[in-house]
Scaffold this active site. Structure first.
Site, short mmCIF file in Angstrom:
data_model
loop_
_atom_site.label_atom_id
_atom_site.label_comp_id
_atom_site.label_asym_id
_atom_site.label_seq_id
_atom_site.Cartn_x
_atom_site.Cartn_y
_atom_site.Cartn_z
N ASP A 1 -38.90 -45.29 -104.83
CA ASP A 1 -39.94 -44.56 -104.13
C ASP A 1 -41.20 -44.42 -104.98
O ASP A 1 -41.21 -44.73 -106.17
CB ASP A 1 -39.45 -43.15 -103.78
N TYR B 1 -28.68 -44.79 -112.08
CA TYR B 1 -29.94 -44.06 -112.04
C TYR B 1 -29.83 -42.84 -112.95
O TYR B 1 -28.75 -42.24 -113.07
CB TYR B 1 -30.25 -43.57 -110.63
#
Length: 246
Positions: free
Chosen positions: A55, A113
């Site tokens: 994002d 992540y």
């Protein structure tokens, strides 16, 4: 002759509108790399396939992408060219030739992540673009207790903003929470992650650590299988795609 190339890329996503090329802006990671590749090959279009569609504001140390190119340049020359002309906050770490059928997203087996929380008294100006600063005092032990509920294969639709009817079942192998000085790092390892899933799970763990959500409420949220069941979303700036495995 056209070959399929794998690129390992790192970037500071602070000033970009995410990885994926968009119709209303050229300011994306994919867009910047694609433009360089088009100029390098003298072609009108290239299809750059990323392993993860990070994002806006999200960073990467190990994003993987593949692209098919017809060029006489070798992998060292391609890497050198890209790093010469890309912005300084995007760097290609390596370029290798892979099988023609390799796809960076569809062939990925595991992703890691990390999310960084700054719990210092005042936000550090030198890490403000890479951490989420919190005034809450977080209970790390209860946050670790909550991670146990999230491990394994589950339907994570309640922790996603995915609007389609595609499968929302994912497997989380581990969630590690470490603390160093006033930085808390949460590392998520799984077979894949839904849209906004890591950022929502981070916000959930913060709520648990701050005492606003009990660990036993997590199962109830999971069972609703409704993306409206948990609406909090951690900022993109604290998130980083660390590594992709094949």
């Amino acid at each position: 002759m056209e070959k399929n190339y794998l690129l390992c890329i790192e970037y500071d996503g602070s000033r970009y509108s995410g990885w994926q090329r968009q119709g209303n802006t050229d300011n994306t990671i994919e867009g910047k790399i694609g433009q360089c590749l088009k100029l390098m090959c003298g072609c009108n279009e290239v299809e750059l396939r990323g392993a993860g569609r990070t994002d806006a504001g999200v960073h990467a140390r190990g994003q993987i992408a593949n692209v098919k190119l017809d060029t006489a340049m070798d992998v060292c020359e391609i890497k050198s060219y890209l790093n010469r002309y890309l912005p300084e906050d995007i760097r290609v770490k390596s370029v290798v030739v892979v099988d023609d059928g390799f796809h960076a997203r569809f062939n990925a087996k595991k992703k890691i992540y990390s999310y960084s929380l700054d719990v210092g008294e005042k936000s550090d100006v030198f890490r403000r673009k890479y951490t989420w600063h919190l005034d809450d005092k977080l209970d790390i032990s209860i946050m670790r207790q909550a991670t146990d509920i999230l491990l394994g294969q589950k339907d994570f639709r309640s922790f996603s903003d995915m609007k389609t009817k595609k499968s929302s079942v994912r497997t989380i192998y581990s969630i590690q929470i470490t603390e160093e000085s006033d930085i808390i790092n949460i590392k998520f390892t799984g077979d894949g992650f839904l849209y906004h899933m890591v950022r929502k799970l981070t916000a959930l763990l913060v709520e648990v650590g701050a005492g606003r959500i009990r660990p036993d409420q997590i199962q109830e949220i999971l069972e609703k299988k409704d993306r409206q069941a948990f609406k909090l979303l951690a900022p993109g700036k604290g998130l980083c795609l660390e590594e992709v495995f094949y």
